[in-house]
Every structure is written in C-alpha cells, then in structure tokens.
Design a protein around this motif. Structure first.
Motif, PDB file in Angstrom:
ATOM      1  N   THR A 186      26.133  46.456  63.766  1.00  0.00           N
ATOM      2  CA  THR A 186      25.348  46.474  65.003  1.00  0.00           C
ATOM      3  C   THR A 186      23.865  46.716  64.759  1.00  0.00           C
ATOM      4  O   THR A 186      23.059  46.519  65.660  1.00  0.00           O
ATOM      5  CB  THR A 186      25.884  47.564  65.942  1.00  0.00           C
ATOM      6  OG1 THR A 186      25.836  48.830  65.279  1.00  0.00           O
ATOM      7  CG2 THR A 186      27.328  47.269  66.336  1.00  0.00           C
ATOM      8  N   ILE A 205      29.308  51.990  64.477  1.00  0.00           N
ATOM      9  CA  ILE A 205      30.004  50.734  64.151  1.00  0.00           C
ATOM     10  C   ILE A 205      29.112  49.908  63.233  1.00  0.00           C
ATOM     11  O   ILE A 205      27.926  49.704  63.500  1.00  0.00           O
ATOM     12  CB  ILE A 205      30.338  49.960  65.443  1.00  0.00           C
ATOM     13  CG1 ILE A 205      31.234  50.810  66.355  1.00  0.00           C
ATOM     14  CG2 ILE A 205      31.004  48.633  65.119  1.00  0.00           C
ATOM     15  CD1 ILE A 205      31.498  50.175  67.701  1.00  0.00           C
ATOM     16  N   SER A 206      29.686  49.436  62.173  1.00  0.00           N
ATOM     17  CA  SER A 206      28.919  48.639  61.210  1.00  0.00           C
ATOM     18  C   SER A 206      28.663  47.252  61.779  1.00  0.00           C
ATOM     19  O   SER A 206      29.478  46.691  62.519  1.00  0.00           O
ATOM     20  CB  SER A 206      29.691  48.535  59.902  1.00  0.00           C
ATOM     21  OG  SER A 206      30.958  47.915  60.115  1.00  0.00           O
ATOM     22  N   ASN A 259      22.861  51.922  62.876  1.00  0.00           N
ATOM     23  CA  ASN A 259      23.356  53.046  62.080  1.00  0.00           C
ATOM     24  C   ASN A 259      22.294  54.103  61.832  1.00  0.00           C
ATOM     25  O   ASN A 259      22.624  55.242  61.468  1.00  0.00           O
ATOM     26  CB  ASN A 259      23.901  52.542  60.740  1.00  0.00           C
ATOM     27  CG  ASN A 259      24.998  51.510  60.933  1.00  0.00           C
ATOM     28  OD1 ASN A 259      24.803  50.324  60.670  1.00  0.00           O
ATOM     29  ND2 ASN A 259      26.154  51.947  61.421  1.00  0.00           N
TER      30      ASN A 259
END
Length: 815
Positions: free
Chosen positions: A222, A219-220, A225
């Motif tokens: 957070t 999820i971008s 990545n």
C-alpha cells in the motif's frame, strides 16, 4: 452561451438567472485586477511592509525607499538648495488622478471577498428551487472551487485558509452566536447525554479509527508502511470531531426537532476539548523517543485542565461583563461593544494557555446573557442579536468559500487505499458509537431515543473546517504524509457535507421525524411548564432524590439571593419585576398620550361597551393605543417565565431523611382526637335534647282544651324547686349518661322526697361552658367525683335489670 441560456422565451433575461449573471459579471470584473496585481498565497494574513507615501529620500544608502504614484514621471529633481541663490527650481505637474493599489490592497481584497460571500448567500436564497435541494454550505463550497479555479486559471496562486485566520477571526463569531443564544433549558436537561456523546463518543471514534488505519498501513503493497501508530492516532483525533459550523449550516435548514438538534449541536460544541487534548497529546508524543506511563497519566489529566480551565476563564469574563453592564445606563451606545470584547477576550485568554477557546466562549455567553439583558436597553439587545447573527453568517460563508478555494490551491497526495479506508471507517465508527452509547443512555433516560433518532444522530455527524485547519497545522518534519492527511480530510468533509448534507432532508421527511415547532409556546404553556418544574422539585425533596430539578432550584435560589443583587442594577434585581415593568409601561404610555394630545379621545370602558352593544358592526377607523410590538411581547413573556409565584420557597421543605420524631406528637394527636369526639358528642346531645315545639293553638282551641281538662293545663306554681339534671356535653360517655347532682344530694339526705316531685318530673339543664383558656376535656368539673363517675357508668350500662313497672318511678328513691 451562458447569457443566451439565461434568457426567456422572448429574449428577455429571466429574474431567476439574475444572480448567476451578476456572479459571472463580478468574476469577469475581477480578472483584470487579479491578472494585473495578483493575489498572494494568503492575502488576508500576508505580512506587508509599512506603507511609505510617495517621498524622495536623498542619498543612495541601502534601505532607502523611493516611491511615487503610478502615472507620474519618475524623473525627480534633487531637493532645492536654498543656500545657492542662483539655482533654478524644477516643478512637476500636480497629480490630478493617481493609482496606488498597494495602499488599499489588503482591506480592498478583504471587502471584496466578504461582498462576494454575501452576494452568493443572497443568490442562494433568491432561487428557491436551488435552496430546497442543495444546502447552502454545498453551494458555497462550489463557489469557492470556481473562484479558486478562476484565480489559478489566470496564473496566480489562490489564497489558502490558514489555521490562524480560521481560529482567531472566523470561528469565534460562530461559536459566540451559538453560545449566547444557546437554548439553556434543553441543553441542561440533556447535558448528560451530550457529554457522553462528546467525550466517550469522540474518544471511541479517535482510537477506533486510528487503530484500524494503523492496521491498514501495515498491509504490504500500500505504500503506507512508514506511517506509525502515533501518526494514525493523531489523524483519527483530527477527523473524528463533529464540526459545529457544518452542523449549524445543515440542521438549521431542515428544522429538526429541539432534542435532536441540541444533541448533535451540543456534541459538536463540547467535543472541542477532547479534540484539542488529543491533538496536542499525540503531537507531543511524536517528538518523544519513548512514551512512559507518566506521560499518559499527565495527558489524561490535561483533558480536565483544558476543558474545566476553558469553562473557568469563560465564567470569569462573563461575570466581569455582567458587572460592567451595571454602569452603562448613561452610555447606552457602548453596551453591545462590551459583550463582543469580553467574549473575544475570553476566547483569546483561553487560547493563550492552550485551553479550550470554544468552551470559554460558550461559558461566557451563557453566564453573561441573563444579567446583561437585564441591564442594557432594548435597542442594545437588538443590536447584539442582529450583529451577532450577521457576523456569524458572514464568517460561516467565508469559511465554506475558502474551503473550496483551499482545495484547489493546496498540495494533494492521493492514495486510494488510505482515503477509501478513512471514509469507510469514519462511517462505521460513527454508527457503532451512536448505537452502543444510545443503548447505554436509554437505560437512564425517561424519554428514550428511538431508532429514528439514533439514525439522525449518526447521519448528522458532519465534518468541516476545524478538521481541515487542524490538519493544516501539522509539521512536515514530524508528519511527512501531511499532504495525504489533508487530502483524506478534504474527501471526508466533501462526502459528509455534500452526500449526507443533501440527503438528510429527504430522509427526515421519509422517516417522518418530528420537526421543530414553528410557533412559540403560549404564555399558558410556559406557566404550566414552570409549575411542573416547581412540582417536580418538591417531589424530589420529599422523596430524598437529588435530581437536576433539585440542583437547579438550589442554583436559582442562590442566584436570586446573592448574584442578582451584585450584577443587576436597579429594580430588576428584586423579585416583583412584572409590577415594575407594568408601572414603567403605563407611565410611558401615559406620557406619550399626553404629549400627543390624545388623552381626551380615550373612551371609557362603559362607553365602549355601550357603543359595541348599539352598533357592533362598526369598526374603529384608527386605533388610539398602539399595538404591542413583538419585542415588548417577548419581554413580557420572559418576565412571566422568571417571576411566577414560587410558593415552595415560603414553606418549610420536608425530606424523609431530615424528619425528626416529635416526643409530644402522640399526646397532641390524642388530645385532638378527644376534642373532635367531644364536639361530635355535643352535637348529638343537642340533637337529642332538642324537641320540636308544639304549634300554638288559637285562643278558641286553648279555651276548649282547658275547659275539657282543667287539671292538665293548669300552670305549675312551684317550678323553681324542681330537681335539675346537669348534662355535660364534653363528656366522652354516651348521650344517656347524665350528672345527677340534686339526686345525689337527695340520696345522701334523710328527708323523704316530696309528693310533688313525683308528679312534676325532672328538669334537664345543660352544663355551663368552661371559661376561656381551659381545656374542657382535661379540666375536671364539679361533678367529676368518683361517686358521680360510678353513677354515670351505671346509668350508661345498667345491666340485666327487670323492666320498671308502670307505677314505679324511672329513678329509684334514695334511702
């Protein structure tokens, strides 16, 4: 302020507050020591240079060490030169008192930590109001947090629970105590369920949690990545394992029943192999540029190597320990030492080859215990029992205290998304795994796991110091988010220990879950349990179903026939242990009575009974014979359990798959039936021929009868020529069939019957019995000719013939 609040209403300190006062005094006493000398990051395992006693080394070369005790003048004169006679020698004063903390720093601080842990444990049990609400593990972690904050407050670095200290020194005593005193019966009966929870459940938790955490990391926004799939799977394998130390600490306090305790505790013991394999597998895969199918297959095979290899190492050391205990009868003092050393060597040998050390410890303890206890003395057994309990209790206390201290001392990186997701997914994975596996397990279990049991199993999946130590072993080079992993692991540990550990006792009471039986089973119950084991084993043999009772019986017979003779010395390797123990106890008691001079004071059984009848209220002032101790009673119970009569071992074991048809079985059955019919016929004939005798008349009545009818009572002079009817009692015909030997002869002769024969009637005589060794059914007799058989059939079934008239004879005369 704390001291004032601890006082009672009259200003006197309350007894319940004494442990807290003692703790505060101990911590305040440590402040000058910590401030003056300090604690390094790891005082237990810090590598210290070898200690050099105060000495003076001439020269100023590099590496020279010059040391002197504190408080002594540092001005030291050079060594005296005996070659110059006029040189003056300077002498320093004799050191009356000196301080050399560096010499005793490591053992002193270790002893101080152990003393602090024992005092905390003592204070916890002294205050019942605290121990009934807060588990012991929670209180010890709080103490560790306070001690770590105190050390950090004085400007020093608190010690951190290093992985090598935990795995090599603190964990083995706890696992050895659990494996040596493992309830083997409950463990073996539920081994299939435990293995499913330990292997399949741990794999499910690891991959489910790792996959969901990888999805969260994608999820971008957070900031996660950079964490790949292998790192998330490694984190899932670390956090998914149930910790045996935390389970022991919580479940022993709530006294849960034996089934739930052995299921959760057995899972925590056996999932070590899965955790070790997954940890090393994903750690190695993180170093590879590309993971192939061959690597995955080899990683799958490594599970069997790690688990079975650890068990094999433990069995080898257990057998060696049992064999060594055969020869310790003359040196009893070193018997407990062999148990500890061989067990620890099994653990170290397994860790040497990256095998499961926990599996090795459990296997060695289970294998060696029955043979070692049969060889060692009772005092050695007591020493092993209490030393293991003490050692494991101290290790468990130190683990929880150092866990709190390491929480304060370690570096942390907090990420709300990662940590909250980890906590939620851990709970979801545990619940789903227990529900799914229990649905499958209940299809094969006789005693089903109820929804209450499933809830306790899911709620009792506690995490502990094993997960923290495995996370501490991660390398920053391959896992840059190591600090965040450790923070998430500590959060899950604190949640499971504090929240689940503190609420599981009220939930058990609320759900009315069955508690552990406090009293031991009676000898009658143990005898009936052993009897049911033998009965179920026989039923399995007859039905051809090879269940665990069948294999347990095979193993016991192999153990009795071969293994006991090699590993147990003396009379205890033979079957009648109870008789040998009885003679031994009687001899010891007799010797004690003779030595004490109380042999003449023992009353006989008759005098005792008579005295009780005369004065039943009088109680003996002093018992001459000592009461049976608890240890002796437990030994008698164990001997009774192991030496019940095994009747099915003396008989032939039958199985429906191994039964062979006997070709002579049908003939033997027919012969037995004919013999039975012959005996019944003999009994009927005897009853038929037996006529009750007339009562003897008085002499007056006899003279009156003869006088009234002299011909009726005149004795027959020629009774020896009467015809004889021979009756064969073994004949399979009806009772009416008779063998007319003399009548047949008269029928074939030409002589007419005499007139006396009609008047005198027939005399019936029973056939003589057959000689021994012959079959009275199959052996033909003298009257078994075909003509005799025809006459017998005719007499048995004469057919439709007119009734004989009154003047005609019953048997027609032959021509």
């Amino acid at each position: 302020m704390l001291i004032w609040s601890a006082k009672g209403s009259r200003g006197a300190p309350s007894l319940r507050a004494l442990p807290f006062l003692f703790l505060v005094a101990a911590l305040l006493g440590m402040l000058p020591l910590l401030h003056s000398h300090g604690l390094q990051s790891d005082p237990v395992m810090a590598s210290e240079p070898p200690h050099h006693y105060p000495a003076v080394i001439s020269g100023n070369e590099p590496g020279d060490i010059t040391a002197a005790p504190l408080g002594v003048s540092q001005e030291i004169s050079p060594l005296p030169n005996h070659s110059s006679p006029g040189h003056a020698k300077n002498r320093k004063a004799f050191p009356v008192l000196g301080i050399d903390y560096t010499h005793v720093r490591i053992p002193f601080e270790i002893s101080l930590w152990i003393l602090l842990a024992c005092l905390m444990k003592l204070g916890f049990h002294v205050i019942p109001s605290v121990s009934s609400i807060v588990p012991e593990s929670c209180l010890l972690i709080v103490v560790g947090l306070l001690v770590g904050g105190l050390i950090k407050g004085v400007g020093e670095s608190p010690p951190i629970l290093r992985s090598d200290i935990f795995f090599l020194f603190l964990l083995p005593p706890i696992i050895l105590d659990a494996g040596y005193f493992l309830p083997l019966r409950q463990f073996t009966e539920n081994l299939g369920t435990i293995l499913i929870f330990a292997v399949v459940g741990t794999l499910w938790n690891a991959f489910f949690l790792g996959g969901l955490m990888y999805a969260v990391c994608q999820i971008s926004g957070t900031g996660l990545n950079d964490i790949g799939l292998l790192a998330n799977l490694l984190f899932g394998s670390i956090i998914s394992a149930v910790d045996p130390v935390a389970v022991l600490a919580v479940f022993e306090e709530i006294h849960i029943n034996e089934l739930l305790h052995i299921l959760v505790f057995g899972e925590s013991l056996l999932n070590d192999a899965v955790t070790v394999v997954l940890y090393h597998l994903f750690e190695e895969f993180a170093n590879f540029e590309q993971v192939t199918v061959t690597d995955i297959i080899l990683g799958f095979l490594s599970f069997f190597v790690v688990s079975l290899g650890g068990v094999f190492v433990g069995v080898i050391y257990g057998v060696i320990a049992a064999f060594t205990s055969r020869f310790t009868s003359h040196i009893r003092v070193i018997e407990p030492l062999f148990v500890f050393l061989y067990s620890y060597m099994a653990y170290l040998s397994a860790e040497l080859f990256h095998l499961s050390g926990i599996m090795a410890l459990i296997a060695s303890g289970v294998v060696m215990r029955p043979y070692v206890e049969a060889n060692i003395s009772h005092k050695s057994h007591t020493t092993i029992k209490y030393f293991l309990k003490m050692w494991s209790s101290v290790s468990e206390t130190l683990i929880f205290i150092f866990l709190g201290v390491s929480t304060v001392a370690g570096r942390h990186y907090w990420n709300w998304t990662f940590i909250i997701s980890t906590l939620i997914f851990c709970l979801i994975a545990r619940v789903l795994g227990v529900l799914g596996l229990t649905w499958f397990i209940n299809k094969f279990r006789i005693v089903k796991l109820t929804p209450k049991d499933q809830f306790i199993i899911a709620y009792g999946g506690l995490r502990g110091a094993i997960a923290f130590s495995l996370g501490y072993l991660l390398d920053y080079e391959h896992f840059g988010m190591r600090d965040m992993f450790l923070t998430a692991i500590i959060t899950v540990i604190f949640f499971t220990v504090f929240v689940q550990g503190m609420t599981i006792r009220p939930l058990v009471d609320l759900l009315a879950v069955k508690k552990k039986q406090e009293t031991k089973r009676s000898i009658n119950e143990e005898i009936h349990t052993q009897f049911l084991d033998h009965l179920l084993t026989g039923i399995e043999d007859i039905c051809g179903h090879y269940g665990h009772h069948h294999w347990k019986d095979k193993l016991n017979r192999f153990n009795k026939k071969y293994v006991k003779k090699c590993l147990i010395a003396g009379e205890r390797s033979k079957e009648p242990q109870l008789i040998a123990f009885y003679h031994k106890m009687e001899m010891k008691q007799a010797i004690e009575l003779v030595e004490s001079g109380g042999l003449g004071k023992i009353p006989s059984a008759i005098s005792t009974v008579s005295m009780q009848n005369i004065n039943p209220k009088a109680l003996p002032v002093k018992r001459i014979l000592p009461a049976l101790s608890k240890d002796k009673e437990e030994e008698i119970r164990k001997i009774l359990r192991n030496n019940l009569q095994k009747t099915r071992q003396r008989l032939r074991s039958y199985n429906r798959h191994t039964l062979v048809a006997d070709p002579y079985e049908e003939a033997w059955n027919q012969m037995l039936l004919r013999r039975q019919k012959a005996r019944q016929l003999e009994q009927k004939i005897n009853n038929y021929l037996t006529v009750p005798a007339h009562k003897l008349d008085s002499p007056t009545m006899s003279r009156a009868r003869i006088g009234s009818d002299p011909l009726a009572y005149e004795p027959k002079s020629d009774s020896g020529n009467l015809p004889i009817i021979t009756v064969d009692p073994a004949s399979p015909q009806s009772p009416e069939s008779v063998d007319l030997v003399n009548e047949e002869l008269k029928g074939t002769s030409c002589l007419p019957p005499s007139p006396e024969e009609d008047e005198e009637g027939l005399v019936m005589r029973v056939k003589d019995p057959s000689s021994p060794g012959t079959d009275d059914v199959f052996t033909p007799g003298a009257g078994d000719s075909p003509s005799n058989q025809r006459i017998m059939r005719c007499l048995s079934d004469p057919g439709p013939q007119p009734e004989p008239e009154e003047g005609e004879p019953f048997i027609p005369k032959g021509k």
